[in-house]
Design a protein around this motif. Structure first.
Motif, PDB file in Angstrom:
ATOM      1  N   HIS A  62      19.783  -3.176  -7.955  1.00  0.00           N
ATOM      2  CA  HIS A  62      19.082  -3.973  -6.939  1.00  0.00           C
ATOM      3  C   HIS A  62      19.532  -3.651  -5.514  1.00  0.00           C
ATOM      4  O   HIS A  62      18.708  -3.375  -4.643  1.00  0.00           O
ATOM      5  N   THR A  63      20.847  -3.687  -5.287  1.00  0.00           N
ATOM      6  CA  THR A  63      21.325  -3.388  -3.934  1.00  0.00           C
ATOM      7  C   THR A  63      20.994  -1.942  -3.570  1.00  0.00           C
ATOM      8  O   THR A  63      20.471  -1.669  -2.481  1.00  0.00           O
ATOM      9  N   PHE A  64      21.265  -1.056  -4.501  1.00  0.00           N
ATOM     10  CA  PHE A  64      20.986   0.362  -4.231  1.00  0.00           C
ATOM     11  C   PHE A  64      19.499   0.582  -3.960  1.00  0.00           C
ATOM     12  O   PHE A  64      19.115   1.179  -2.946  1.00  0.00           O
ATOM     13  N   GLY A  65      18.643   0.107  -4.856  1.00  0.00           N
ATOM     14  CA  GLY A  65      17.203   0.336  -4.709  1.00  0.00           C
ATOM     15  C   GLY A  65      16.654  -0.282  -3.438  1.00  0.00           C
ATOM     16  O   GLY A  65      15.810   0.318  -2.755  1.00  0.00           O
ATOM     17  N   ALA A  66      17.132  -1.494  -3.109  1.00  0.00           N
ATOM     18  CA  ALA A  66      16.593  -2.177  -1.940  1.00  0.00           C
ATOM     19  C   ALA A  66      16.976  -1.464  -0.649  1.00  0.00           C
ATOM     20  O   ALA A  66      16.112  -1.165   0.182  1.00  0.00           O
ATOM     21  N   TYR A  67      18.271  -1.169  -0.468  1.00  0.00           N
ATOM     22  CA  TYR A  67      18.682  -0.577   0.804  1.00  0.00           C
ATOM     23  C   TYR A  67      18.240   0.877   0.925  1.00  0.00           C
ATOM     24  O   TYR A  67      17.944   1.345   2.019  1.00  0.00           O
ATOM     25  N   PHE A  68      18.152   1.573  -0.184  1.00  0.00           N
ATOM     26  CA  PHE A  68      17.546   2.915  -0.138  1.00  0.00           C
ATOM     27  C   PHE A  68      16.118   2.806   0.418  1.00  0.00           C
ATOM     28  O   PHE A  68      15.737   3.539   1.332  1.00  0.00           O
ATOM     29  N   GLY A  69      15.351   1.874  -0.119  1.00  0.00           N
ATOM     30  CA  GLY A  69      13.972   1.717   0.317  1.00  0.00           C
ATOM     31  C   GLY A  69      13.852   1.217   1.748  1.00  0.00           C
ATOM     32  O   GLY A  69      12.974   1.654   2.499  1.00  0.00           O
ATOM     33  N   LEU A  70      14.739   0.314   2.128  1.00  0.00           N
ATOM     34  CA  LEU A  70      14.645  -0.258   3.472  1.00  0.00           C
ATOM     35  C   LEU A  70      15.004   0.763   4.545  1.00  0.00           C
ATOM     36  O   LEU A  70      14.334   0.862   5.576  1.00  0.00           O
ATOM     37  N   VAL A  71      16.073   1.527   4.303  1.00  0.00           N
ATOM     38  CA  VAL A  71      16.432   2.562   5.273  1.00  0.00           C
ATOM     39  C   VAL A  71      15.328   3.615   5.328  1.00  0.00           C
ATOM     40  O   VAL A  71      14.932   4.062   6.414  1.00  0.00           O
ATOM     41  N   LEU A  72      14.806   3.968   4.166  1.00  0.00           N
ATOM     42  CA  LEU A  72      13.709   4.932   4.151  1.00  0.00           C
ATOM     43  C   LEU A  72      12.521   4.390   4.949  1.00  0.00           C
ATOM     44  O   LEU A  72      11.894   5.110   5.737  1.00  0.00           O
ATOM     45  N   SER A  73      12.220   3.107   4.759  1.00  0.00           N
ATOM     46  CA  SER A  73      11.108   2.508   5.481  1.00  0.00           C
ATOM     47  C   SER A  73      11.355   2.546   6.992  1.00  0.00           C
ATOM     48  O   SER A  73      10.428   2.731   7.788  1.00  0.00           O
ATOM     49  N   ARG A  74      12.617   2.370   7.371  1.00  0.00           N
ATOM     50  CA  ARG A  74      12.964   2.456   8.792  1.00  0.00           C
ATOM     51  C   ARG A  74      12.665   3.850   9.340  1.00  0.00           C
ATOM     52  O   ARG A  74      12.110   3.992  10.445  1.00  0.00           O
ATOM     53  N   VAL A  75      13.024   4.861   8.571  1.00  0.00           N
ATOM     54  CA  VAL A  75      12.858   6.240   9.054  1.00  0.00           C
ATOM     55  C   VAL A  75      11.373   6.603   9.169  1.00  0.00           C
ATOM     56  O   VAL A  75      10.976   7.345  10.066  1.00  0.00           O
ATOM     57  N   ILE A  76      10.560   6.068   8.277  1.00  0.00           N
ATOM     58  CA  ILE A  76       9.119   6.402   8.350  1.00  0.00           C
ATOM     59  C   ILE A  76       8.344   5.279   9.057  1.00  0.00           C
ATOM     60  O   ILE A  76       7.158   5.064   8.799  1.00  0.00           O
ATOM     61  N   TYR A  77       9.030   4.544   9.943  1.00  0.00           N
ATOM     62  CA  TYR A  77       8.405   3.448  10.690  1.00  0.00           C
ATOM     63  C   TYR A  77       7.066   3.873  11.319  1.00  0.00           C
ATOM     64  O   TYR A  77       6.961   4.946  11.903  1.00  0.00           O
ATOM     65  N   ARG A  78       6.058   3.006  11.161  1.00  0.00           N
ATOM     66  CA  ARG A  78       4.740   3.287  11.742  1.00  0.00           C
ATOM     67  C   ARG A  78       4.439   2.246  12.814  1.00  0.00           C
ATOM     68  O   ARG A  78       4.092   1.106  12.493  1.00  0.00           O
ATOM     69  N   PRO A  79       4.538   2.592  14.084  1.00  0.00           N
ATOM     70  CA  PRO A  79       4.291   1.586  15.129  1.00  0.00           C
ATOM     71  C   PRO A  79       2.849   1.095  15.157  1.00  0.00           C
ATOM     72  O   PRO A  79       2.586  -0.012  15.629  1.00  0.00           O
ATOM     73  N   GLN A  80       1.927   1.883  14.639  1.00  0.00           N
ATOM     74  CA  GLN A  80       0.503   1.515  14.725  1.00  0.00           C
ATOM     75  C   GLN A  80      -0.006   0.863  13.437  1.00  0.00           C
ATOM     76  O   GLN A  80      -1.199   0.873  13.160  1.00  0.00           O
ATOM     77  N   LEU A  81       0.880   0.294  12.666  1.00  0.00           N
ATOM     78  CA  LEU A  81       0.479  -0.186  11.346  1.00  0.00           C
ATOM     79  C   LEU A  81      -0.448  -1.404  11.395  1.00  0.00           C
ATOM     80  O   LEU A  81      -1.111  -1.720  10.417  1.00  0.00           O
ATOM     81  N   GLU A  82      -0.509  -2.039  12.560  1.00  0.00           N
ATOM     82  CA  GLU A  82      -1.415  -3.203  12.626  1.00  0.00           C
ATOM     83  C   GLU A  82      -2.874  -2.794  12.401  1.00  0.00           C
ATOM     84  O   GLU A  82      -3.710  -3.644  12.118  1.00  0.00           O
ATOM     85  N   LYS A  83      -3.163  -1.496  12.514  1.00  0.00           N
ATOM     86  CA  LYS A  83      -4.515  -1.021  12.198  1.00  0.00           C
ATOM     87  C   LYS A  83      -4.904  -1.346  10.753  1.00  0.00           C
ATOM     88  O   LYS A  83      -6.081  -1.394  10.423  1.00  0.00           O
ATOM     89  N   SER A  84      -3.920  -1.493   9.883  1.00  0.00           N
ATOM     90  CA  SER A  84      -4.199  -1.815   8.480  1.00  0.00           C
ATOM     91  C   SER A  84      -3.848  -3.259   8.137  1.00  0.00           C
ATOM     92  O   SER A  84      -3.837  -3.629   6.972  1.00  0.00           O
ATOM     93  N   LYS A  85      -3.595  -4.052   9.154  1.00  0.00           N
ATOM     94  CA  LYS A  85      -3.090  -5.409   8.943  1.00  0.00           C
ATOM     95  C   LYS A  85      -3.997  -6.247   8.040  1.00  0.00           C
ATOM     96  O   LYS A  85      -3.521  -7.029   7.222  1.00  0.00           O
ATOM     97  N   HIS A  86      -5.309  -6.047   8.199  1.00  0.00           N
ATOM     98  CA  HIS A  86      -6.244  -6.896   7.452  1.00  0.00           C
ATOM     99  C   HIS A  86      -6.178  -6.635   5.953  1.00  0.00           C
ATOM    100  O   HIS A  86      -6.663  -7.438   5.175  1.00  0.00           O
ATOM    101  N   ARG A  87      -5.594  -5.525   5.540  1.00  0.00           N
ATOM    102  CA  ARG A  87      -5.481  -5.255   4.098  1.00  0.00           C
ATOM    103  C   ARG A  87      -4.107  -5.627   3.541  1.00  0.00           C
ATOM    104  O   ARG A  87      -3.830  -5.439   2.373  1.00  0.00           O
ATOM    105  N   ARG A  88      -3.255  -6.123   4.430  1.00  0.00           N
ATOM    106  CA  ARG A  88      -1.874  -6.357   4.028  1.00  0.00           C
ATOM    107  C   ARG A  88      -1.700  -7.689   3.311  1.00  0.00           C
ATOM    108  O   ARG A  88      -0.602  -8.031   2.869  1.00  0.00           O
ATOM    109  N   SER A  89      -2.746  -8.452   3.203  1.00  0.00           N
ATOM    110  CA  SER A  89      -2.649  -9.759   2.546  1.00  0.00           C
ATOM    111  C   SER A  89      -3.310  -9.704   1.163  1.00  0.00           C
ATOM    112  O   SER A  89      -3.872  -8.699   0.762  1.00  0.00           O
TER     113      SER A  89
END
Lengths: 458, 458, 458
Positions: free
Chosen positions: C186-213
């Motif tokens: 759990h700790t390994f999988g979560a922080y691996f994914g979170l750091v990875l998500s940080r590196v591939i950060y998408r500043p324009q992601l609100e363009k897909s916001k309406h599908r995020r729910s």
């Protein structure tokens, strides 16, 4: 929003406060009273000349997990047939059962495994706790959509105690056999819920009538519940029977009983349906009656033929109940039985108890051989005749109906306390009063509760 | 309504009467012939110096429950991919399997466990009954949406007998090994269904073409079926293998074969898809081919590498079959294969039989050691060489194809009887002809079948 | 179509080629290195004086199947809560896990069961492979909807290696106990994914916001995942613990911990929700935190009371995390955590590791008796004090966070390679870019991606 604005002031805090108080109380009671038993304590296991392979875990855990699936997946999704109450059905099942299993660990523990000042727990107590949660969920089915979650937790608080007492009277005092709970679980849970539903009768419920039916997809979600209940019912009835042939025979009898109730349900549903079309309500519910009806007798020498006949009758009675009796129950007896628990658990439960009377009364040493001692220990030891065992079984049914009726009455009075947060007549069977409900991306606006156009339409 | 008005007079009673007659007949046959076996009878267990822990229940029941889940949840929901046939897919699966398991208890019992005038049943017979139900459901997949429930029951009545005979010839007369049923279940069920589909060919089926596809949610329901089939397939193949290393190895081989068929399915689906997009039909079906293809050989010393290669090939063949062969099957061979059972069960089943020929032919005493006796008893006893065993395996495939084809032909003629209630070409793949279908609360009206505005719009 | 036209030239072949190359490579490595172990090889079993009943299959397989269900049904459907990403959630889970379990068989095999030039596999290695797939799926949850399947496979290729190394350091070098993987999974999988998500950060992601729910039905599909994860978590934590009381106690502790996290989740969700309404996101996720938080300590003498307290805290922390921390994580730390894995796996995982430190530090010979040897072998052998074991546990958490962070960083850089096919900001959380998506039969047209009227409207 309309739904939530009705829930004024302090009422809003009922659910969170109740959860916190109940969890706090059970935690304290666990700290004081609950200990690992001989099979789960590192310092006590292994005892005698047992090896690890003898740990009860390996004989009961697969069945326990099947029962666990039935409680949380089976009941939860079966009740998700309502078009706008899927969140509540699945999630209140989750909440109620999670509380009930803790609380019943305590109640059943005090009654059954309390010694040296402590309750001792392990696989058997976990299965028993899940069984008790099952009874609570049956009662929930009768009042589905008409109560808030805080009311449901209070119902569980009371019902778990009465369930434990009734079970103690039957199994420990009367020496009644009821491994799969035709009486202790199904009859008790159903009549507790039905009497409770009578006490909280809502004459204006037609205001919510349009939400009382299913939609196409909600019926498929409900079938997830039905099928998981159906496939794992052999494990339910056999989870706590004696090891060896007892567990094996119980599973086998239940398997055949269920297959017969499925055929009779389809037959009767087509016979009584409009234009001879089948009704998903029957398939979702009555096909399961075969599991209920052998709850008492499946561990006995019912014979495979007996299992088929029992299942066939149960499916028939249950289907006819949905068609002809449920409307009368509401119109004449003022019992609004949302899920038809009278048809799935009530009548088949009573039938199952009576079948247990019959099969117990027919027990002979010839038919059971050395196995008589594990199925009917008091008969084997000569303390009772088979006829006496049968009469005790019958008396057990009577006791159960008393406990359930009085308990349901008390439960109804409790839930009618005016301080409790109860949904208005016009908001029954509606998730939005309790849940943040997402906007539908592609649906048209759905009346006053959904005023905004969703983003994706822009 | 349009759909039901076509079902005139006596035809409406076909389903209920057939259910009642079939249930009555099996009940009578159970009364006369079926008895508990040594492991389920209170008077007979325990025998010899067995303890309760030795009861076969504890070695087979968890696998049985996984198989049971595959039959009822797996097949049922996998076939619910059609947009307007979810009720029928799930519920006719339920009905058909519930009947088939009773009927096959009798048929297989007469062929395998009949002695002293009685059939003796227990865990093995229950698993075998579920296996037979699986073959019937495979055939159902080929004709899904084109037959009524009474026709399906008649098909099962015939198919269960032929399944039992074919299995008896292979396992008992020819000494063929086929624990997971590449031949007896998958090849048999698929070609029975395909030939039957050929005989009941409907040239005007394009009238129902618009209902032959999925919708978004129905594809997700189908994935419930797929995933449960996938995860429990190791239990399916190992449910009846010899205890110990045999069961363990079979589960392991199946696990790896399935993982490889999943990767090859995604690869091929993306390669052959329009705009390289993936197709849910492939994922739902071809990814399972790895379970089918090792049905014969998973209990043998296939090696983990062999399992990966077999799964990879099966996923590839199956995906290509959906893309290129299914259209030809309909246009050239006039076989309308609704679920693509030829791709999931037919070709991978034949491939699995041939793989069994190969692996059996390569068996040596070095590779199997003392275990040779449990995998290939006739080879171990010196009655056969490995090559002879391989030839017997090959002949078993041939026998299976004959039984399936002749049986499917007979079945097709039976289902074409003009007295049977069959859906018209324009009402295929449509629940409303058999089911009370609820109004959708938020959908727009959907043409002539749904004339009224639902309540909630008011 | 719009979605696919962006995927030009060679990029389209990334997924099929990667699947084929990875499958080919693992198959070759299997051929060279992987062999059946003593329990699965026909020639090697039975060894010593073991009988078939002693084969590890019978002690581990039911738990394995529960874990398998969690990985494929649990994770897959839990992530299907997004309104337009259900196909990808369920099917990419399927693909990723199918690859990860092969690859981790090799990686873990080299580290743990490599001798005489071969990896030896059986039930334990299969459970370990599924565990590793679980960690990969946790990381997938953090980046759900923002990456293509080829990117995900590359992530798994890297993560499985680092998972294996981290686990080897903890379990084999440091002698850390972590049966249910609070740290390693759990700790390994979560922080691996979170750091990875940080590196591939998408500043324009609100363009897909309406599908995020979610939509109503997608939340119910997600509850299928939640409930299966919840019911089988006792099997997850106990799947690899020592036999006997160890496995029994671990299941029991997890059962009670989960029931407490469920109550605290409902309490906190209602407290912090708008208008005190409950939020399905909390119920779907935070209610599971009770399983994560006892991943390390459930096999220890945690006591039933301890399990309740741990579960209660985990549910509380997790629910508050969703409400207050996830928004900050995105706005301040630029970590877009689609499924909230930080709340379900990250914080509860760290909490679980610390709880393991505490409970290990409190271990005494009095409390564990002879069982001390199986829970803390190094303490029982006198090589360590309980305090030293606790410090080793703490150091294990530290090592895990390092491995996860460095690994996630590397993974992010890998996934940012410009040659990889990544969905544009406006097409995130959208199935149509990867899948043939069926037309909805009764829905209105849904904007530019769905230009044609479906057949059934005609």
């Amino acid at each position: 929003m309309a739904g939530s604005s009705r829930r004024a002031g302090g009422r809003r805090l009922q659910l969170p406060l109740l959860c916190l108080v109940l969890q706090g109380a059970t935690a304290i009671l666990f700290a004081v009273f609950v200990r690992y038993n001989h099979e789960t304590d590192a310092a006590l296991w292994p005892w005698g000349n047992h090896s690890n392979a003898d740990n009860e875990f390996y004989f009961r855990y697969p069945s326990f997990q099947d029962v666990h699936t039935m409680i949380f997946v089976g009941f939860g999704f079966l009740m998700a047939f309502l078009q706008r109450y899927g969140f509540s059905s699945v999630a209140f099942t989750f909440l109620l059962a999670a509380f009930a299993l803790q609380w019943s660990t305590l109640v059943q523990g005090f009654l059954h495994t309390f010694h040296s000042g402590h309750i001792h727990i392990g696989m058997e107590s976990m299965i028993n706790a899940d069984f008790c949660a099952g009874a609570v969920l049956i009662s929930f089915g009768a009042i589905l959509g008409k109560t808030g979650p805080a009311q449901l937790l209070l119902m569980a608080l009371l019902e778990v105690v009465l369930f434990g007492l009734n079970e103690f009277v039957l199994l420990s005092l009367l020496g009644v056999k009821d491994a799969g709970g035709s009486m202790t679980i199904h009859t008790f849970g159903a009549y507790f819920g039905l009497v409770l539903s009578r006490v909280i009768y809502r004459p204006q419920l037609e205001k919510s009538k349009h939400r009382r039916s299913s939609v196409y997809h909600s019926d498929l979600f409900a079938m997830i519940g039905t099928i998981f209940l159906w496939i794992f019912w052999p494990s339910f009835n056999s989870a706590l029977t004696p090891l060896g042939d007892g567990q094996h025979r119980t599973a086998l009898n239940t398997y055949y009983s269920l297959s017969a109730s499925t055929l009779s349900t389809f037959a009767l549903s087509a016979l009584v349906g409009a234009a001879e079309r089948l009704d998903m309500v029957h398939v979702q519910n009555a096909a399961l009656a075969g599991g209920v009806v052998v709850g008492t007798s499946a561990e006995m020498m019912l014979t495979p033929f007996g299992a088929l006949v029992a299942g066939f009758l149960a499916g028939t009675v249950s289907t006819l109940g949905f068609k002809f009796f449920t409307p009368i129950l509401e119109s004449k007896f003022k019992i609004q039985d949302t899920c038809g628990v009278h048809n799935l658990h009530g009548m088949p439960g009573v039938l199952g108890a009576l079948l247990g009377v019959l099969v117990a009364g027919l027990a002979t040493r010839d038919a059971y051989g050395e196995g008589l001692g594990s199925v009917f220990p008091l008969v084997a030891e000569g303390q009772r005749t088979a006829t006496s065992q049968a009469l005790h079984q019958l008396f057990g049914l009577f006791v159960t109906l008393i406990f359930a009726s009085v308990g349901g009455g008390l439960g109804g009075l409790l839930l009618r306390l005016s301080c409790l947060d109860s949904p208005p007549d016009s908001q029954c069977y509606e998730d939005q009063i309790y849940w943040e409900v997402p906007e539908e991306h592609a649906d048209a606006a759905q009346g006053p509760l959904r005023p905004e156009e969703p983003d994706t339409q822009a």
